[in-house]
Structures are given as structure tokens and as C-alpha cells.
Design a protein around this motif. Sequence first.
Motif, PDB file in Angstrom:
ATOM      1  N   GLN A   1     -10.056   1.534  -6.503  1.00  0.00           N
ATOM      2  CA  GLN A   1      -8.060   2.270  -7.003  1.00  0.00           C
ATOM      3  C   GLN A   1      -8.020   2.904  -8.058  1.00  0.00           C
ATOM      4  O   GLN A   1      -8.167   2.376  -9.267  1.00  0.00           O
ATOM      5  CB  GLN A   1      -7.523   0.967  -6.888  1.00  0.00           C
TER       6      GLN A   1
ATOM      7  N   ARG B   1      -4.241   4.615  -5.387  1.00  0.00           N
ATOM      8  CA  ARG B   1      -5.020   4.681  -3.284  1.00  0.00           C
ATOM      9  C   ARG B   1      -6.426   4.658  -4.444  1.00  0.00           C
ATOM     10  O   ARG B   1      -6.692   4.845  -5.323  1.00  0.00           O
ATOM     11  CB  ARG B   1      -4.939   6.112  -3.418  1.00  0.00           C
TER      12      ARG B   1
ATOM     13  N   ASP C   1       1.298  -1.559  -0.148  1.00  0.00           N
ATOM     14  CA  ASP C   1      -0.224   0.131   0.166  1.00  0.00           C
ATOM     15  C   ASP C   1       0.855   1.226  -0.062  1.00  0.00           C
ATOM     16  O   ASP C   1       0.857   2.371  -0.740  1.00  0.00           O
ATOM     17  CB  ASP C   1      -0.647  -0.192   1.384  1.00  0.00           C
TER      18      ASP C   1
ATOM     19  N   SER D   1       1.669   4.043  -3.169  1.00  0.00           N
ATOM     20  CA  SER D   1       0.876   5.792  -2.552  1.00  0.00           C
ATOM     21  C   SER D   1       1.800   6.240  -3.035  1.00  0.00           C
ATOM     22  O   SER D   1       1.761   7.764  -3.903  1.00  0.00           O
ATOM     23  CB  SER D   1       0.081   6.281  -1.028  1.00  0.00           C
TER      24      SER D   1
ATOM     25  N   GLU E   1      -3.671   9.561   5.558  1.00  0.00           N
ATOM     26  CA  GLU E   1      -3.034   9.088   4.072  1.00  0.00           C
ATOM     27  C   GLU E   1      -1.275   9.058   5.196  1.00  0.00           C
ATOM     28  O   GLU E   1      -1.030  10.189   5.189  1.00  0.00           O
ATOM     29  CB  GLU E   1      -2.559   9.331   2.934  1.00  0.00           C
TER      30      GLU E   1
ATOM     31  N   THR F   1     -10.074   5.887  -3.984  1.00  0.00           N
ATOM     32  CA  THR F   1      -9.937   7.501  -4.008  1.00  0.00           C
ATOM     33  C   THR F   1     -11.357   7.072  -4.667  1.00  0.00           C
ATOM     34  O   THR F   1     -12.371   6.444  -5.114  1.00  0.00           O
ATOM     35  CB  THR F   1      -9.261   8.668  -3.958  1.00  0.00           C
TER      36      THR F   1
END
Length: 511
Positions: free
Chosen positions: A213, A123, A114, A118, A484, A125
Motif C-alpha cells: 500500500q 493504492r 478502498d 484511491s 482501477e 502497487t
Amino acid sequence: MKLNKYLLLLVAAGSILTSCSSEEEIPKTDGDADLQEKSIEGNLEREIKDFVWKGLNFWYLYKAEVPKLQDDAFATQNEYIDFMDSYSSPESFFNNGLLYEGDRFSWIVDNYEDLENSFAGVRTTTGINYGLSYISSDSNDLVGIIRYVVPGSPADNENLKRGMLFTEIDGQQLTVENYRSLLGGESLTFGFADYTANGIVTNGNVATVSKVQLNENPILVAKTLDVDGIKVGYLMYNSFVHDYDGELNDAFGQFKNDGITELVLDLRYNGGGRVSSAVDLASMITGQFNGEVIIRTRYNPTIDVQLSEASKVTKFDNMIFDGNESDHPGHTPTAINSLNLDKVYVIATRSSASASELIINGLAPYIDVVHVGQKTVGKVQASITLYDANPPYYEKTGLNTKHKYAMQPLISTSVNASGEAYPEGLIPDIEKVEKWDNFGTLGEMDEPLLATALNEIKSNRSFERTIKAGKFIPTYVGESLEDEDAYQNMYIDVPSEDSEIKKLKTTTFKD
């Protein structure tokens, strides 16, 4: 002084003190825990915590400020293990046992995949980048505004636009107490609002948007503007993501072909990212300073004393991936498209941090940098990803495959070529705050922050009304990405094979 790989592991089992005298030996019993040598190997949580301690003991910028990270912090392995066991999890061990109290930017994750995503701009979202503000000074109720929408995202498919206001999620009013949990859901129903003479009022419109994603291109807008005959390049750049350096270079190639003589670099929502991308961008803006120092870096004393001064500088370059081809298989160095400018206008705000600030501060000794906007965050430190692997931990060689924990500790701090830093944030030359009732369209010449920069390039009274309009100045509470781990982070590349940092692996860690 060379650092032992881990002092306590050098103590052989038979050499740990378990006797009172040479004449009388006290036998170990199952009930005498203090006389039993405790083990790390085979206990996964201890293995993870052991990796955390070792990695921070060598790399952490603030090692000298944390007593339990010192080389002589523990007299026996049992004492060390008892310290580890006193924390309920690797996260607690990292955050509560070893982190320097003044450190806001180091973190640990339980899934490095992960983290890697990023950093690559991937990500989960809705595609909405938003800001949150108090609706009024006497209420905890919040209003959100869409600052931009990622093209091709679920929000884009729902036709959501910059400047739209929302006050509710899933039928609940956003407040200081609940906004994190409401916005953290996988599917969000936004309840929208309008500005009216009576303030911000819900309008009954809703839209449901699910998270997916998404791979976000940080180059949101790149265009050439004609301002009374002056060709001005405008770049809205939202994160320093190495995977898009080639596309960034292409944008500058287009600026070069268009013959721009001025550049407005918009970093208003850019929280940072990879240092090498920032160096490449600074080199695209200039070009005439290839090989000159852009930043000088310092590490903790254990590392710093082993490195030459030459190895602690980062220089303007003329090639993308220069010195870092090894971690990008299939890529070959590409010549940077440089504009050779001696002046640049940078839009930066309270959301601009780390690598965004590096651009402003790093260029300042060489060219005229006009900062339009607000005071920035003030983030001068950089981090690196450390894995539970063979020392020095930034590569996955000998990776412990029983878990996916990784750390992102601060390991360095920097100043520009003139020795200047910005720990309290960079002060704008021209202060301008986004007013939410006069938000404008990004890349259009009447968007207020861009118009402010264009006015400096050439006085144009047609912008004055746009710049001065609007009354709602937000009192920020939160914004996208703040939950995040990589929020407002600046991180460095894996060192190249010929770097002195790389060679620390063979000169520092000894069994």
C-alpha cells in the motif's frame, strides 16, 4: 417538479391493491406470492439495491435515458422488488439494470474505504507506472515499458528505471489474453528485454517486486530550467489529488521565487481526479482571472431545474480549500501562489483525461494554451461518491453500517466559459508521440516531449536530433491503473454548506 423520496415507499401497505371488489375480498395465503407485500428492510441485498436505485434516480446524469429509473417506473412495491431480485448482485443491478449504455465511467464498489484511498492517492502497487504495446503487428505478444517509478516504492528499491522494457511476468510471455491476470498478482517477477537490430529480445535479467500500500505524491518532478537565459518551470503532475494541493501550491511558490516566465505542465500520464484541484491549478498558472468562470456545469433535468445559473458555474479562485474547508478538518484556507501567466505549454497524450482536459479547455478562453502531444481521451463528465446513507447520499450521515457499498455515478457535464467541450478529445497544437526507443528522462531538457515544448519557447537546434530520433511508436493495448475504478475519472467535492446543491437535500427528498 419536486421528486418524491421514493414513490413506492409512500404507498401504505393497506393501499396496495389486493382485492377484486368491495364485496369480495380475497384473503392472502402463504402460497399466493403476488398478493404478499414484499419487504426491503431486513434483506441486505435488497437494501443495497434500493440505495442504488434511489441514488441514481435522483443524481444520475443519464436518468432520463434509463426507463427503469423514472419516478413512475413501477406500479407497486412488489413490482419494484421483483425487478431488483431479477439481478444476481448489486453490481449486476447497477451495471446491467440501471446504467445507461453509453456510460463508460460510472461504477459501484463493495468497499468505499478502498475508493476513498484511491482518491487520496493510496493504492496497492509495485510503484511502476507502465504502458503496454504489441511487439509487432502480426503477433498478440506484448511488451511493457516502465514510464516512471514512484520514489520510495518497491520498484524504486529494486532500482527499476523509466525506459526499461519487460516482456514476461513470472516467466510467461505477456499477451493480449493474459496481461491483466499476470499483472494483477501481488508479487511480480519481471523479465526484461532490449531493443536490438532484430527487434525486442529478452536479455535474461529479472526482478521480483511485491505490491504494497503506497501513498503516491502526484508531483513527480518540479524544477526550474534555464533555456538560453529563459527561466522555464517544469511540472510533471500525475493525478489531481486534493491531499497534495498544498504541496502543489508550494511548487508554484518556488517557481514564483525563481522568477520563471514560462511554464511546461506535463500531464501526459494524468488520467484526472478532483475538480477543485484542477481549478486551483488553473488559478496557480494564472491569478489574474479570480472570480471569472472556468467551467459551466449541467445536471439531469430533475436537479438542473432547481438550481440557479449562478450555482452551476465554477470560478477561478485564490485560496486552496476555498469553500470546502468543512471536509478538511484542521485545514485553513491558504493563499494560492499565482504566476499570472498569459501562456502555458501543456504536454497531454492519449492517457490524459477528465481534469487534465479541464485544465486545457478551461484556460483556453483566457490565455494561450499550447498543447504538445496527442489527442486526449475526451471526458467531460464528473462524478460524486454516493453512500447508503441519508439523502442526498454524498455524506455518511445515517450510514447503513451493515455493508460498505458505494457508487460513483456521473452526475454532471461541463463546458468552458465559451461554451466549448471536448467529447471526442482535445487535438494537439503540436503532435508528438513518445517513441519507446528514445524515451528520455523526465525533466531533462533532451526528453523528446519536453524538448518539443522548449523548442516552441525558444528555437534551439540542439534539440532537433533528440526530437526526431527513435523508431518504435507503440500501438497501445493497456497501461497502469486501467483496472482501477477511478481510472480516467473526474469527481467533485462534497458541496459546501451554503451551496444550492447542498440545499437540495431539504427541498427534494420527502417522506
